[in-house]
Scaffold this motif. Sequence first.
Motif, PDB file in Angstrom:
ATOM      1  N   THR A  44       0.827  -1.205   0.000  1.00  8.35           N
ATOM      2  CA  THR A  44       0.000   0.000   0.000  1.00  8.35           C
ATOM      3  C   THR A  44       0.861   1.255   0.000  1.00  8.35           C
ATOM      4  OG1 THR A  44      -0.168   0.169   2.407  1.00  8.35           O
ATOM      5  CG2 THR A  44      -1.874  -1.102   1.294  1.00  8.35           C
ATOM      6  N   THR A  58      -0.036   5.164   1.309  1.00  6.53           N
ATOM      7  CA  THR A  58      -1.053   6.014   1.929  1.00  6.53           C
ATOM      8  C   THR A  58      -0.508   7.425   2.059  1.00  6.53           C
ATOM      9  OG1 THR A  58      -0.333   5.410   4.159  1.00  6.53           O
ATOM     10  CG2 THR A  58      -2.142   4.142   3.231  1.00  6.53           C
ATOM     11  N   GLU A 110      -7.181  10.018   4.938  1.00  6.61           N
ATOM     12  CA  GLU A 110      -6.035   9.315   4.383  1.00  6.61           C
ATOM     13  C   GLU A 110      -6.471   8.540   3.149  1.00  6.61           C
ATOM     14  OE1 GLU A 110      -2.676   7.311   6.749  1.00  6.61           O
ATOM     15  OE2 GLU A 110      -4.201   5.757   6.482  1.00  6.61           O
ATOM     16  N   ARG A 136      -5.625   5.691   0.372  1.00  5.06           N
ATOM     17  CA  ARG A 136      -4.856   4.448   0.331  1.00  5.06           C
ATOM     18  C   ARG A 136      -4.950   3.831  -1.053  1.00  5.06           C
ATOM     19  NH1 ARG A 136      -6.482  -1.206   3.005  1.00  5.06           N
ATOM     20  NH2 ARG A 136      -7.821  -1.177   1.204  1.00  5.06           N
ATOM     21  N   ALA A 178      -3.891   0.346  -2.812  1.00  3.16           N
ATOM     22  CA  ALA A 178      -3.474  -0.988  -2.386  1.00  3.16           C
ATOM     23  C   ALA A 178      -3.421  -1.943  -3.570  1.00  3.16           C
ATOM     24  CB  ALA A 178      -4.437  -1.529  -1.333  1.00  3.16           C
ATOM     25  N   GLU A 208     -13.345   1.457   0.045  1.00  2.00           N
ATOM     26  CA  GLU A 208     -12.491   1.309  -1.130  1.00  2.00           C
ATOM     27  C   GLU A 208     -13.295   0.837  -2.335  1.00  2.00           C
ATOM     28  OE1 GLU A 208      -9.552  -1.676  -0.238  1.00  2.00           O
ATOM     29  OE2 GLU A 208     -11.063  -3.216   0.084  1.00  2.00           O
ATOM     30  N   ARG A 231      -7.970   0.051   9.505  1.00  2.00           N
ATOM     31  CA  ARG A 231      -6.509  -0.099   9.532  1.00  2.00           C
ATOM     32  C   ARG A 231      -5.971   0.583  10.776  1.00  2.00           C
ATOM     33  NH1 ARG A 231      -2.604  -0.474   5.017  1.00  2.00           N
ATOM     34  NH2 ARG A 231      -0.589   0.270   5.759  1.00  2.00           N
ATOM     35  N   THR A 238       5.471  -0.671   7.818  1.00  2.00           N
ATOM     36  CA  THR A 238       5.307   0.572   7.075  1.00  2.00           C
ATOM     37  C   THR A 238       6.573   1.410   7.218  1.00  2.00           C
ATOM     38  OG1 THR A 238       2.921   0.636   7.387  1.00  2.00           O
ATOM     39  CG2 THR A 238       3.984   2.739   6.929  1.00  2.00           C
TER      40      THR A 238
END
Length: 177
Positions: A47, A49, A56, A58, A60, A106, A137, A173
Motif C-alpha cells: 500500500t 497512503t 487518508e 490508500r 493498495a 475502497e 486499519r 510501514t
Amino acid sequence: MRLPAAALLVLLATGASAQVRLSAGATLPLAGSLGPVWEEQPGARGTITFSAYGGEVRLALDLAMHDAAEGEATPEAAPDFLAVNATLGWGPVLDLGPVRLSPGAEVGAGRFAFDDDGEFGGNLSSESELLAGAYVRAGVPLAGRVEAWAETGVRRTFFSTPQTTAGAAGGLTLRLW
C-alpha cells in the motif's frame, strides 16, 4: 491536458505537509470465497497512503492464489487462479495516542488469471471484475520511521453472482515524510 496537471498540482499542494507511507505485508483470508470450488490462500499486500481531503488516501495492491478445492463437488476442470486486486480507498484518521486508526471504504478492480493454459468451461482464461469494500486499519510506531500495521476488512467482488470475502492483513510501514 491542462486540467489533470492542475488537479495534480492542487493535490500536491494540499498534501505538502502530508505524510506518505509505504507498506508491505501478508494477507490472510477469514471468511467467504470467490466461488464455491476455490479456497483462497494467504497472500501479499502493498500500500501507499497519504493525507488528502481531510483523511487518508490508500492505494493498495493484493495478490493471492485461489486453489481449486478437492472433493466430489469440485469440477475436474476447475483450475487454480491468481487474483490481483488494485483498490483506491479513503478514510478519516483517528489519532489515539501512538495508535493511528483509519476506517475507510475502497473501490477497485480485480484481475483473475486461471492456470489452465486456454479456456475454462468455455470461458477465457482470465477476467476482470469491479469490487468495493470497507476496512479498518491501525498503525503503531516501532522505531524511527518504521511502523507496524494491521487491517481487517470485507470486499464484494461483482461477478455475475457477486461474492463477499473478509480478510486480515498486517506488516511493516516506512514513513517517507
